[in-house]
Design a protein around this motif. Structure first.
Motif, PDB file in Angstrom:
ATOM      1  N   PRO A 189       0.800  -1.236   0.000  1.00 23.92           N
ATOM      2  CA  PRO A 189       0.000   0.000   0.000  1.00 23.92           C
ATOM      3  C   PRO A 189       0.830   1.282   0.000  1.00 23.92           C
ATOM      4  N   VAL A 190       1.952   1.281   0.718  1.00 18.99           N
ATOM      5  CA  VAL A 190       2.722   2.527   0.786  1.00 18.99           C
ATOM      6  C   VAL A 190       3.373   2.836  -0.554  1.00 18.99           C
ATOM      7  N   ARG A 191       3.702   1.808  -1.319  1.00 16.90           N
ATOM      8  CA  ARG A 191       4.266   2.024  -2.652  1.00 16.90           C
ATOM      9  C   ARG A 191       3.197   2.531  -3.612  1.00 16.90           C
ATOM     10  N   LEU A 192       1.980   2.016  -3.453  1.00 13.37           N
ATOM     11  CA  LEU A 192       0.873   2.536  -4.255  1.00 13.37           C
ATOM     12  C   LEU A 192       0.554   3.980  -3.869  1.00 13.37           C
ATOM     13  N   ALA A 193       0.586   4.261  -2.556  1.00 18.29           N
ATOM     14  CA  ALA A 193       0.325   5.626  -2.093  1.00 18.29           C
ATOM     15  C   ALA A 193       1.379   6.584  -2.630  1.00 18.29           C
ATOM     16  N   ALA A 194       2.639   6.150  -2.615  1.00 19.54           N
ATOM     17  CA  ALA A 194       3.716   6.984  -3.155  1.00 19.54           C
ATOM     18  C   ALA A 194       3.550   7.180  -4.655  1.00 19.54           C
ATOM     19  N   PHE A 195       3.062   6.146  -5.352  1.00 20.08           N
ATOM     20  CA  PHE A 195       2.801   6.288  -6.785  1.00 20.08           C
ATOM     21  C   PHE A 195       1.702   7.318  -7.026  1.00 20.08           C
ATOM     22  N   GLY A 196       0.693   7.308  -6.163  1.00 17.46           N
ATOM     23  CA  GLY A 196      -0.367   8.302  -6.277  1.00 17.46           C
ATOM     24  C   GLY A 196       0.171   9.714  -6.149  1.00 17.46           C
ATOM     25  N   LEU A 197       1.200   9.893  -5.324  1.00 12.31           N
ATOM     26  CA  LEU A 197       1.814  11.214  -5.178  1.00 12.31           C
ATOM     27  C   LEU A 197       2.480  11.667  -6.469  1.00 12.31           C
ATOM     28  N   GLN A 213      13.309   4.069  -4.230  1.00 12.71           N
ATOM     29  CA  GLN A 213      12.792   3.598  -2.943  1.00 12.71           C
ATOM     30  C   GLN A 213      11.944   2.333  -3.114  1.00 12.71           C
ATOM     31  N   SER A 214      11.116   2.294  -4.123  1.00 10.32           N
ATOM     32  CA  SER A 214      10.194   1.157  -4.293  1.00 10.32           C
ATOM     33  C   SER A 214      10.927  -0.121  -4.666  1.00 10.32           C
ATOM     34  N   LEU A 215      12.026   0.000  -5.375  1.00 10.11           N
ATOM     35  CA  LEU A 215      12.781  -1.189  -5.775  1.00 10.11           C
ATOM     36  C   LEU A 215      13.675  -1.710  -4.662  1.00 10.11           C
ATOM     37  N   ASN A 216      13.721  -0.976  -3.560  1.00 12.12           N
ATOM     38  CA  ASN A 216      14.471  -1.438  -2.389  1.00 12.12           C
ATOM     39  C   ASN A 216      13.506  -2.163  -1.453  1.00 12.12           C
ATOM     40  N   PRO A 217      13.538  -3.504  -1.392  1.00 11.87           N
ATOM     41  CA  PRO A 217      12.554  -4.239  -0.572  1.00 11.87           C
ATOM     42  C   PRO A 217      12.679  -3.979   0.917  1.00 11.87           C
ATOM     43  N   GLN A 218      13.829  -3.453   1.364  1.00 14.10           N
ATOM     44  CA  GLN A 218      14.041  -3.206   2.784  1.00 14.10           C
ATOM     45  C   GLN A 218      13.722  -1.769   3.190  1.00 14.10           C
ATOM     46  N   ALA A 219      13.264  -0.956   2.253  1.00 14.06           N
ATOM     47  CA  ALA A 219      12.985   0.451   2.562  1.00 14.06           C
ATOM     48  C   ALA A 219      11.877   0.555   3.604  1.00 14.06           C
ATOM     49  N   ASP A 220      12.071   1.436   4.579  1.00 14.03           N
ATOM     50  CA  ASP A 220      11.029   1.668   5.578  1.00 14.03           C
ATOM     51  C   ASP A 220       9.844   2.362   4.922  1.00 14.03           C
ATOM     52  N   PRO A 221       8.624   1.878   5.161  1.00 14.40           N
ATOM     53  CA  PRO A 221       7.453   2.467   4.508  1.00 14.40           C
ATOM     54  C   PRO A 221       7.312   3.959   4.756  1.00 14.40           C
ATOM     55  N   ASP A 222       7.545   4.398   6.006  1.00 15.86           N
ATOM     56  CA  ASP A 222       7.354   5.820   6.301  1.00 15.86           C
ATOM     57  C   ASP A 222       8.375   6.687   5.579  1.00 15.86           C
ATOM     58  N   LYS A 223       9.644   6.269   5.590  1.00 14.21           N
ATOM     59  CA  LYS A 223      10.681   7.065   4.924  1.00 14.21           C
ATOM     60  C   LYS A 223      10.456   7.098   3.419  1.00 14.21           C
ATOM     61  N   LEU A 225       7.587   7.045   1.879  1.00 12.53           N
ATOM     62  CA  LEU A 225       6.506   7.987   1.615  1.00 12.53           C
ATOM     63  C   LEU A 225       6.965   9.422   1.821  1.00 12.53           C
ATOM     64  N   PHE A 226       7.752   9.678   2.890  1.00  9.22           N
ATOM     65  CA  PHE A 226       8.227  11.035   3.157  1.00  9.22           C
ATOM     66  C   PHE A 226       9.127  11.532   2.023  1.00  9.22           C
ATOM     67  N   ASN A 227      10.041  10.664   1.562  1.00 11.14           N
ATOM     68  CA  ASN A 227      10.984  11.076   0.524  1.00 11.14           C
ATOM     69  C   ASN A 227      10.285  11.380  -0.792  1.00 11.14           C
ATOM     70  N   VAL A 228       9.331  10.528  -1.164  1.00 10.88           N
ATOM     71  CA  VAL A 228       8.595  10.765  -2.411  1.00 10.88           C
ATOM     72  C   VAL A 228       7.729  12.019  -2.290  1.00 10.88           C
ATOM     73  N   ALA A 229       7.088  12.199  -1.127  1.00 17.27           N
ATOM     74  CA  ALA A 229       6.232  13.374  -0.921  1.00 17.27           C
ATOM     75  C   ALA A 229       7.042  14.665  -1.015  1.00 17.27           C
ATOM     76  N   SER A 230       8.256  14.649  -0.472  1.00 12.14           N
ATOM     77  CA  SER A 230       9.080  15.863  -0.520  1.00 12.14           C
ATOM     78  C   SER A 230       9.458  16.230  -1.951  1.00 12.14           C
ATOM     79  N   LYS A 231       9.634  15.224  -2.799  1.00 13.18           N
ATOM     80  CA  LYS A 231       9.948  15.485  -4.205  1.00 13.18           C
ATOM     81  C   LYS A 231       8.706  15.844  -5.012  1.00 13.18           C
ATOM     82  N   ALA A 232       7.555  15.254  -4.623  1.00  5.26           N
ATOM     83  CA  ALA A 232       6.321  15.467  -5.389  1.00  5.26           C
ATOM     84  C   ALA A 232       5.690  16.820  -5.105  1.00  5.26           C
TER      85      ALA A 232
END
Length: 274
Positions: A189-197, A213-223, A225-232
């Motif tokens: 869900p967090v990857r889909l949410a980030a895609f929506g951004l 971030q999405s291609l990194n399977p170990q990425a923390d969901p919150d980070k 989303l925060f990183n993509v949101a800051s760019k979006a």
């Protein structure tokens, strides 16, 4: 039916102040006290059995819908389940008070309400208020919507249960099974949410960050989303502004929410979602 139930629940939650008894945590707290008083055997203290005990209310709702097998009952239960799972009233109040404190330059008030939002987001370490708002919006709305579309009222309430359990454990300052389960529950869900951004924000600037971030399977969901949101975020804000940056990030998340409602509507029209 999924789309209509979702639209009704979102409209009611936005337009009316939700009383305490319309939040899933209200019932989980009472279920915890009632079940703990009756299941005092030490074996129930293990985390797997605690998980089973906590999931019983959500399982009971799902079983009720299946056994009755009635369209109207399913529709009504779906709306109620969504209203119970959406729980942003405390955050909404603190955000309004934060804006008032920031506008009048009340530093203690700013700190107080920012900390309240941080704790409601389930994160006790100091960080930007915009991150708290992003995570609250995701956890209270977007993730619940995804699980409702996939698994109905049962899915929405299971996610709300895990969210509640993680909050309780975090208050005890211990890494727990709930945090691990929610990490897995948030993975897709967090990857889909980030895609929506990407769609509602600055696509070309956020796309490389989303791919990395999405291609990194170990990425923390919150980070993630925060990183993509800051760019979006389309309009960079002044770093000293206490309100505009948070407001822009919140508007970004709300536009994303509208995007996913529209996507669910398209899936409904094409027959992918009933």
């Amino acid at each position: 039916m999924v789309l209509i139930a979702l639209l009704i629940a979102l409209s009611v939650e936005r337009l009316y102040h939700s009383p305490a008894f319309l939040h899933w945590a209200f019932y989980m707290e009472r279920w915890q006290r009632w079940s703990s008083a009756r299941l005092q055997d030490e074996k129930w203290e293990s985390e797997p059995l605690q998980l089973v005990r906590l999931l019983i209310p959500a399982l009971a709702v799902g079983l009720l819908v299946v056994l009755l097998d009635n369209l109207m009952v399913t529709f009504i239960v779906s709306i109620l389940a969504l209203l119970l799972a959406f729980n942003c009233e405390p955050a909404r109040k603190n955000y309004k008070e934060y804006l008032k404190a920031a506008n009048r330059g009340d530093e203690p008030g700013i700190i107080e309400h920012q900390q309240a939002l941080t704790e409601f987001a389930g994160r006790h370490q100091p960080h930007q208020i915009s991150d708290s708002l992003i995570w609250i919006n995701y956890r209270q709305y977007i993730a619940v919507m995804f699980y409702f579309v996939l698994f109905g009222s049962f899915g929405a309430l299971v996610y709300a249960t895990l969210r509640y359990a993680e909050t309780q454990q975090r208050e005890e300052e211990s890494v727990s099974l709930w945090q691990q389960l929610l990490w897995f529950a948030d993975w897709v869900p967090v990857r889909l949410a980030a895609f929506g951004l990407l769609i509602v924000g600055h696509f070309s600037r956020a796309l490389p960050e989303w791919l990395q971030q999405s291609l990194n399977p170990q990425a923390d969901p919150d980070k993630l989303l925060f990183n993509v949101a800051s760019k979006a975020e389309d309009n960079p804000q002044h770093p000293d502004d206490r309100t505009e940056h948070a407001a822009c990030q919140l508007r970004l998340m709300r536009r994303q929410q509208i995007f996913w409602v529209c996507a669910i509507a398209v899936l409904t029209l094409t027959g992918w979602v009933s």
